[in-house]
Design an enzyme around this catalytic site. Structure first.
Site, PDB file in Angstrom:
ATOM      1  N   GLY A 207     -11.403  -5.606   4.489  1.00 31.62           N
ATOM      2  CA  GLY A 207     -11.265  -5.015   3.164  1.00 31.62           C
ATOM      3  C   GLY A 207      -9.961  -5.418   2.509  1.00 31.62           C
ATOM      4  O   GLY A 207      -8.958  -5.669   3.178  1.00 31.62           O
TER       5      GLY A 207
ATOM      6  N   GLY B   5      -3.109  -3.211  -0.350  1.00 35.02           N
ATOM      7  CA  GLY B   5      -2.953  -4.083   0.804  1.00 35.02           C
ATOM      8  C   GLY B   5      -4.272  -4.585   1.347  1.00 35.02           C
ATOM      9  O   GLY B   5      -5.322  -4.486   0.710  1.00 35.02           O
ATOM     10  N   THR B   6      -4.205  -5.144   2.562  1.00 35.01           N
ATOM     11  CA  THR B   6      -5.360  -5.731   3.240  1.00 35.01           C
ATOM     12  C   THR B   6      -5.620  -4.971   4.533  1.00 35.01           C
ATOM     13  O   THR B   6      -4.675  -4.595   5.237  1.00 35.01           O
ATOM     14  CB  THR B   6      -5.095  -7.216   3.553  1.00 35.01           C
ATOM     15  OG1 THR B   6      -4.751  -7.888   2.337  1.00 35.01           O
ATOM     16  CG2 THR B   6      -6.328  -7.876   4.173  1.00 35.01           C
TER      17      THR B   6
ATOM     18  N   LYS C 171      -3.994  -1.441   8.387  1.00 39.34           N
ATOM     19  CA  LYS C 171      -3.737  -1.681   6.971  1.00 39.34           C
ATOM     20  C   LYS C 171      -2.353  -2.298   6.802  1.00 39.34           C
ATOM     21  O   LYS C 171      -1.339  -1.719   7.192  1.00 39.34           O
ATOM     22  CB  LYS C 171      -3.820  -0.367   6.188  1.00 39.34           C
ATOM     23  CG  LYS C 171      -3.584  -0.542   4.702  1.00 39.34           C
ATOM     24  CD  LYS C 171      -3.750   0.789   3.975  1.00 39.34           C
ATOM     25  CE  LYS C 171      -3.475   0.630   2.488  1.00 39.34           C
ATOM     26  NZ  LYS C 171      -3.619   1.902   1.773  1.00 39.34           N
TER      27      LYS C 171
ATOM     28  N   ASP D 240      -6.628   8.790  -5.358  1.00 40.00           N
ATOM     29  CA  ASP D 240      -7.471   7.601  -5.496  1.00 40.00           C
ATOM     30  C   ASP D 240      -8.848   7.866  -4.891  1.00 40.00           C
ATOM     31  O   ASP D 240      -9.338   7.094  -4.064  1.00 40.00           O
ATOM     32  CB  ASP D 240      -6.797   6.399  -4.833  1.00 40.00           C
ATOM     33  CG  ASP D 240      -7.386   5.079  -5.311  1.00 40.00           C
ATOM     34  OD1 ASP D 240      -8.042   5.054  -6.378  1.00 40.00           O
ATOM     35  OD2 ASP D 240      -7.193   4.057  -4.627  1.00 40.00           O
TER      36      ASP D 240
END
Length: 744
Positions: free
Chosen positions: A422, A427-428, A443, A540
């Protein structure tokens, strides 16, 4: 004029260089001004009485100009540079011209020029007498050792096409050399036939003495040039004794201590002065020639090894272990034979030691640098503070672990691209396997606000203590990298977004599952807002941040944008963060973050679950691009069942769908105060699920007793037995979280 202006820059640079060379030495008497505007005025020249050698060297400084301008004596000859070393004076002279109008009438601007400069001569090496025109000739007259000298030059051309730029060979332009010792000159320009014999009429003949390097002929000059041109004069000292018989002790003699006189090569009367070798400065001033330390500048000495300055000179010598005179033009310095053996042996040993130790040193330094970098990042990211906080909870089995950077690097196969599961704004996310083969989600953040280190630590501690079955559990973090790495439990069935909007997956998630996922998500947000010791606003909430396991159990994730809310505060002023389509419009407008911001975002998720449509989709018609607007409008127009996902509607759940739709609608109120709390939303959803499971209750209960109190902002639901209850969180009552006093 145009011809001279284009070459003004090189002259200015030359002037600047000469000025710089004189700065380190005295150039004029202490009480005298040594500058007029941008021009340095060195003695024997001067601007006031007593500051120049004689009248030939008087400079008039017109301070009314801006900047002030120097003129030779009381003339209109502008001085641009004065050189002591080569005895040259750079000035601006005036061009003579002979002009006519068509028809042969003389033009009143025609002039004859005289350039009388007393003892100063026109430099024969620097200047050329130049004539420009197509029907033209000019004379130059002057005196060489009191004898009259006359010469001239002619220039012709029928049309301008015959003229070549850069060439003065007689076609449009003619030049002759200046003889040595020429002074008191005048020159006049003339036309053979008043310029009427030329096919293309050009009005003028121009004549002037110009410095070679400041003139490059152009055919456009035939039509017009301005009057002033660069000219170089040679100057000498006269009436101050003879060069051969001069002595620095003589009051009349111009050359002072440590100076010598030089007779001009062109035979002009008088002499010039120069400092003796090894000295520099102004030879016309008493003690103006000062010793130069040649050893400070390698260009001034000839030594190979050691240089020692002497008064007016220098000496060279060799370093220890060498012999010779130490001069580049002599024997130089040669290494002694014994020294050669010692040096060779020393070099050999040195390289052996260097070869053995350099590799070891490189590895040690690299390891130390890496350790220091890790330690720097660890402290920078609040590692010490986090250790201190975690040590207080060392008895808890759920305490977050601080992972080593190498451990997570190994877990993700050095963060291989194939391990990415993802990507997001913060971030990734990588899938990894710990040493015990346990799958985790790691993460890797893009950025972190260094000023928020303490709050980040607090957030890690708090989130690590959340033991809620519907929250993706934070296992720990790594602080040895530039930005912290967060380690979460791995949830294997993708995101709610994928299951809603993927055409292949959407039919597999039934309405019962959707309602349960909504209730579980609402329960998590209610828990974060109400049950935690310090409330947490997720900030979020969206379908991509709700993960599903193999049983379609909801797992709320991604607390990267979350905020901890102090108990005594109901809202926070923050920089707006979130995802378009889910973002609370009131928060977007005011930057005031409240728990109701999560309620709005959750309302968008409910609308997604009901309709199967994305929060924003620009491919849809304009009125349908925003799911919120489209959803609320459809409810107002009683078109709910036209926008619902087809496969979730059946005969037994229409009322339930209406209730959930109304709940979503009230969550999406523009004003936060008109939205319910997440606790009320969770209770409502749990109530709907329970009534659906036990449908027999509906027939027995009085409708007034089952009426929802959500619209009255009540914190509880009333059931048929008259008891008050909350949304099923008894298992969490004991999970009271401790937070830092200053947690965000």
């Amino acid at each position: 004029m145009g011809v001279s202006y284009q070459l003004m820059l090189p002259h200015m640079l030359l002037t600047a260089a000469a000025t710089a060379a004189l700065v380190s030495h005295r150039i004029a008497e202490t009480v005298c001004e040594d500058r007029c505007g941008d021009v340095v005025i060195p003695y024997p020249f001067g601007t006031t009485t007593g500051c120049f050698l004689d009248d030939n060297f008087f400079i008039t400084c017109k301070k009314s100009s801006n900047p002030p301008q120097p003129f030779l004596r009381k003339s209109n000859i502008l001085v641009t540079n004065i050189s002591i070393n080569d005895g040259r004076l750079h000035v601006m002279s005036t061009a003579g011209r002979d002009c006519y109008r068509e028809g042969g009438e003389s033009d009143p601007i025609s002039t004859r020029r005289m350039f009388s400069l007393s003892e100063f001569t026109i430099s024969s090496t620097e200047n050329m007498f130049t004539v420009i025109g197509c029907d033209s000739y000019a004379y130059i007259e002057g005196y060489i050792r009191n004898r009259l000298y006359t010469s001239g030059c002619m220039s012709f051309c029928d049309k301008l096409d015959d003229v070549e730029n850069g060439t003065c060979a007689g076609t449009g332009c003619c030049q002759i050399e200046i003889p040595k010792g020429l002074k008191q000159i005048n020159y006049s320009a003339h036309s053979f036939d008043k310029h009427e014999s030329v096919l293309e009429f050009n009005p003028c003949t121009f004549a002037f003495v110009v410095e070679k390097t400041k003139f490059n002929f152009s055919s456009s000059y035939i039509w017009n040039i301005t009057e002033e041109v660069h000219t170089v004069l040679d100057w000498t000292v006269t009436d101050h004794g003879e060069c051969e018989n001069g002595s620095s002790s003589s009051m009349n003699y111009a050359c002072k201590e440590n100076a010598k006189c030089i007779v001009p090569e062109d035979g002009s009367p008088g002499y010039r002065c120069q400092c003796q070798p090894g000295y520099g400065g102004n030879p016309y001033l008493p003690n103006g020639c000062e010793d130069i330390d040649e050893c400070n500048d390698s260009r001034l000495h000839n030594c190979t090894h050691k240089c020692e300055n002497q008064v007016g000179n220098y000496t060279c010598s060799c370093r220890k272990g060498y012999h010779g005179d130490g001069r580049k033009d002599g024997t130089g310095c040669t290494l002694n034979q014994l020294s050669v053996i010692k040096v060779a042996l020393g070099v050999g040993i040195f390289f052996v030691v260097l070869l053995v130790s350099s590799s070891w040193l490189y590895l040690v330094l690299k390891r130390r640098k890496l350790m220091k970098l890790k330690q720097k990042f660890f402290q920078q990211n609040g590692g010490l503070l986090l250790q201190q906080q975690l040590s207080k909870r060392s008895t808890s089995s759920e305490t977050a672990k601080i992972f080593a950077a190498e451990e997570l690097k190994t877990a993700t196969n050095n963060y291989d691209e194939s391990r990415i599961i993802g990507r997001g704004g913060f971030g990734t996310v990588y899938k990894g396997f710990l040493a015990d083969n346990r799958p985790v989600a790691i993460k890797k953040s893009k950025i972190i606000d260094k000023s928020q280190t303490e709050q980040f630590v607090n957030e890690v501690v708090v989130l690590s203590q959340i033991n809620h079955r519907n929250v993706v559990r934070l296992l720990g973090c790594c602080l040895e990298t530039e930005v912290p790495l967060l380690v979460y439990e791995f949830v294997n069935n993708g995101t709610l977004f994928e299951h809603i909007h993927n055409k292949d997956k959407a039919p597999t998630i039934s309405w019962e599952n959707r309602l349960r996922i909504a209730a579980e998500t609402a329960g998590v947000l209610s828990y974060l807002h109400s049950a935690a010791a310090t409330p947490i606003i997720h900030r979020d909430v969206k379908s991509t941040n709700i993960l599903l396991d193999h049983n379609f159990t909801a797992k709320v994730s991604d607390f990267g944008a979350s905020k901890l809310v102090p108990i005594d505060e109901t809202q926070l002023s923050t920089m707006v963060q979130g995802t378009l389509g889910y973002l609370d419009p009131e928060y977007l407008h005011t930057s005031q973050l409240t728990e109701k911001s999560d309620v709005y975002s959750f309302g968008v998720v409910l609308a997604e679950l009901l309709t199967g449509k994305k929060a924003l989709l620009f491919e849809r018609p304009e009125e349908q691009r925003s799911l919120v607007k489209y959803f609320v409008t459809s409810l107002k127009e009683s078109c709910l069942f036209e926008i619902l996902e087809n496969h979730i509607v059946n005969d037994g759940n229409e009322e339930q769908l209406k209730e959930v739709a109304e709940l979503a609608k009230i969550c999406l109120n523009v004003k936060g105060e008109e939205r319910p709390t997440m606790r009320e939303v969770a209770m409502e959803l749990d109530g709907l699920r329970m009534m659906h499971k036990h449908s027999w209750v509906n027939a027995e209960l009085n409708p007034e007793e089952t009426e929802r109190l959500i619209y009255d902002n009540s914190d509880v639901y009333k059931y048929g037995d008259g008891s008050n209850t909350t949304a099923g969180y008894d298992s969490l009552k004991d999970h009271v979280l401790e937070v830092l006093d200053d947690g965000r």
